[in-house]
Design a protein around this motif. Structure first.
Motif, mmCIF file in Angstrom:
data_model
loop_
_atom_site.group_PDB
_atom_site.id
_atom_site.type_symbol
_atom_site.label_atom_id
_atom_site.label_comp_id
_atom_site.label_asym_id
_atom_site.label_seq_id
_atom_site.Cartn_x
_atom_site.Cartn_y
_atom_site.Cartn_z
ATOM 1 N N VAL A 3 -8.352 10.265 5.453
ATOM 2 C CA VAL A 3 -7.625 9.436 4.488
ATOM 3 C C VAL A 3 -6.177 9.248 4.926
ATOM 4 N N ILE A 4 -5.538 10.330 5.371
ATOM 5 C CA ILE A 4 -4.146 10.236 5.803
ATOM 6 C C ILE A 4 -4.024 9.336 7.028
ATOM 7 N N THR A 5 -4.910 9.518 8.003
ATOM 8 C CA THR A 5 -4.851 8.701 9.217
ATOM 9 C C THR A 5 -4.952 7.221 8.895
ATOM 10 N N PHE A 6 -5.830 6.887 7.956
ATOM 11 C CA PHE A 6 -6.047 5.479 7.625
ATOM 12 C C PHE A 6 -4.951 4.932 6.719
ATOM 13 N N PHE A 7 -4.741 5.578 5.575
ATOM 14 C CA PHE A 7 -3.836 5.024 4.569
ATOM 15 C C PHE A 7 -2.359 5.264 4.884
ATOM 16 N N SER A 8 -2.056 6.165 5.818
ATOM 17 C CA SER A 8 -0.656 6.376 6.176
ATOM 18 C C SER A 8 -0.149 5.320 7.142
ATOM 19 N N GLY A 9 -1.067 4.540 7.710
ATOM 20 C CA GLY A 9 -0.667 3.556 8.702
ATOM 21 C C GLY A 9 -0.546 4.145 10.090
ATOM 22 N N ALA A 10 -1.086 5.352 10.306
ATOM 23 C CA ALA A 10 -1.024 5.972 11.624
ATOM 24 C C ALA A 10 -1.992 5.318 12.600
ATOM 25 N N LEU A 11 -3.071 4.760 12.087
ATOM 26 C CA LEU A 11 -4.085 4.138 12.945
ATOM 27 C C LEU A 11 -3.685 2.716 13.308
ATOM 28 N N VAL A 12 -3.360 1.922 12.303
ATOM 29 C CA VAL A 12 -2.847 0.556 12.483
ATOM 30 C C VAL A 12 -1.797 0.324 11.403
ATOM 31 N N PRO A 13 -0.853 -0.572 11.629
ATOM 32 C CA PRO A 13 0.137 -0.856 10.586
ATOM 33 C C PRO A 13 -0.528 -1.338 9.302
ATOM 34 N N ILE A 14 -0.019 -0.892 8.181
ATOM 35 C CA ILE A 14 -0.572 -1.280 6.888
ATOM 36 C C ILE A 14 -0.462 -2.786 6.679
ATOM 37 N N THR A 15 0.491 -3.437 7.347
ATOM 38 C CA THR A 15 0.649 -4.889 7.223
ATOM 39 C C THR A 15 -0.554 -5.649 7.784
ATOM 40 N N LEU A 16 -1.411 -4.971 8.555
ATOM 41 C CA LEU A 16 -2.624 -5.608 9.076
ATOM 42 C C LEU A 16 -3.801 -5.465 8.120
ATOM 43 N N PHE A 17 -3.640 -4.692 7.042
ATOM 44 C CA PHE A 17 -4.707 -4.518 6.059
ATOM 45 C C PHE A 17 -4.922 -5.828 5.288
ATOM 46 N N PRO A 18 -6.129 -6.032 4.746
ATOM 47 C CA PRO A 18 -6.315 -7.131 3.792
ATOM 48 C C PRO A 18 -5.345 -6.982 2.621
ATOM 49 N N GLY A 19 -4.993 -8.080 1.987
ATOM 50 C CA GLY A 19 -3.978 -8.061 0.939
ATOM 51 C C GLY A 19 -4.218 -7.025 -0.139
ATOM 52 N N TRP A 20 -5.461 -6.949 -0.638
ATOM 53 C CA TRP A 20 -5.760 -6.014 -1.732
ATOM 54 C C TRP A 20 -5.627 -4.561 -1.282
ATOM 55 N N LEU A 21 -6.007 -4.296 0.003
ATOM 56 C CA LEU A 21 -5.929 -2.932 0.508
ATOM 57 C C LEU A 21 -4.478 -2.546 0.806
ATOM 58 N N GLU A 22 -3.697 -3.496 1.268
ATOM 59 C CA GLU A 22 -2.273 -3.239 1.492
ATOM 60 C C GLU A 22 -1.575 -2.918 0.174
ATOM 61 N N THR A 23 -1.945 -3.651 -0.891
ATOM 62 C CA THR A 23 -1.370 -3.390 -2.219
ATOM 63 C C THR A 23 -1.754 -2.003 -2.718
ATOM 64 N N LEU A 24 -3.037 -1.649 -2.546
ATOM 65 C CA LEU A 24 -3.502 -0.324 -2.955
ATOM 66 C C LEU A 24 -2.744 0.772 -2.204
ATOM 67 N N SER A 25 -2.558 0.585 -0.910
ATOM 68 C CA SER A 25 -1.870 1.584 -0.091
ATOM 69 C C SER A 25 -0.439 1.807 -0.550
ATOM 70 N N SER A 26 0.200 0.751 -1.052
ATOM 71 C CA SER A 26 1.594 0.864 -1.470
ATOM 72 C C SER A 26 1.765 1.757 -2.693
ATOM 73 N N TYR A 27 0.675 2.004 -3.431
ATOM 74 C CA TYR A 27 0.740 2.866 -4.617
ATOM 75 C C TYR A 27 0.311 4.297 -4.312
ATOM 76 N N LEU A 28 -0.005 4.597 -3.059
ATOM 77 C CA LEU A 28 -0.434 5.931 -2.656
ATOM 78 C C LEU A 28 0.681 6.622 -1.867
ATOM 79 N N PRO A 29 0.701 7.950 -1.848
ATOM 80 C CA PRO A 29 1.779 8.654 -1.142
ATOM 81 C C PRO A 29 1.649 8.635 0.364
ATOM 82 N N PHE A 30 0.466 8.277 0.874
ATOM 83 C CA PHE A 30 0.208 8.416 2.302
ATOM 84 C C PHE A 30 1.065 7.493 3.157
ATOM 85 N N GLN A 31 1.312 6.282 2.681
ATOM 86 C CA GLN A 31 2.117 5.357 3.474
ATOM 87 C C GLN A 31 3.545 5.869 3.645
#
Length: 262
Positions: free
Chosen positions: A181-209
């Motif tokens: 979860v940390i590897t994915f949602f923290s943006g360590a694997l790929v930048p969060i800006t490459l996520f689909p819009g809904w997933l990028e929004t979800l990530s912004s409300y989580l502590p991992f980013q």
């Protein structure tokens, strides 16, 4: 304070005692760096940019993210082992704060990690990959502050996972899930800006980013000016919040100490 510094020193000595294991970690990090280098070269084959990021921007992002990700976990594993083996009961009777002891031991481990993995990777990245530097001294300083906050957020979250062992005894599966979860949602694997819009929004409300994406985005210029300062303030909020939650769970957990093992 002196006794806690001794814990950090002892952990450094433990980590450097086994030279084969020490250098194996260095080699594995270099191999990971090479894999990511060739992977992104293949992805960018025939492309100048992806989501306004050039190949050089992406390589810089991925390498810096690798650096930071190596520091956001680890401390909770020792706590989980102490709980599972029953050693936590003895630790709680000793004249020091168990949480602070674990944090300082983890700090010692992170120092050896810096010399074993981060420093060699930095040399390779700057010499062979031509890693970009922050755009300004202000961005560099803000990056260091943000990276420190990201590491603390990861540390407190990792402790929370370790504390859960008071109820589950074995948290191996949960830790594996946590790392994914940390590897994915923290943006360590790929930048969060490459996520689909809904997933990028979800990530912004989580502590991992706040652990990886925020500091790396400041380093690479994805976040600049007031946006960067706001992001650091959000990190500070997450850091304080995770600390308070961790302390609350810890205060409840030590009331339920059950001895397993010897």
């Amino acid at each position: 304070m002196t006794k806690y510094l001794m814990f950090a020193k002892s952990q450094m000595q433990i980590n450097t005692a086994y030279s084969a294991w020490y250098w194996a970690g260095t080699a594995s990090s270099i191999m990971r760096l090479m894999i990511m280098f060739y992977f992104w070269h293949a992805v960018y084959d025939g492309k100048d940019t992806i989501q306004n990021l050039t190949l050089q921007d992406m390589l810089t992002y991925i390498v810096v993210a690798m650096f930071i990700q190596g520091y956001v976990s680890g401390v909770g594993n020792e706590l989980a082992h102490d709980i599972r083996d029953g050693n936590i009961a003895i630790e709680l009777m000793r004249p020091y704060d168990v949480i602070f002891k674990l944090i300082f031991m983890d700090f010692g481990g992170k120092i050896t990690h810096f010399f074993r993995e981060t420093l060699p990777l930095m040399v390779i990245a700057f010499v062979f990959i031509d890693l970009s530097l922050p755009g300004s001294a202000e961005a560099a300083l803000l990056f260091l502050i943000s990276a420190a906050l990201g590491v603390w957020i990861g540390t407190f979250f990792d402790l929370m996972i370790g504390i859960i062992a008071f109820w589950t005894v074995n948290v191996w599966g949960l830790r594996v899930l946590k790392e994914g979860v940390i590897t994915f949602f923290s943006g360590a694997l790929v930048p969060i800006t490459l996520f689909p819009g809904w997933l990028e929004t979800l990530s912004s409300y989580l502590p991992f980013q706040a652990m990886v994406f925020t500091p790396v985005s400041i380093y690479t210029g994805i976040l600049e000016g007031s946006d960067a300062y706001i992001a650091v303030l959000i990190q500070l909020g997450w850091c304080l919040g995770m600390f308070l939650i961790m302390k609350l769970i810890w205060s409840q957990a030590i009331k339920k100490v059950t001895i397993f093992g010897g």
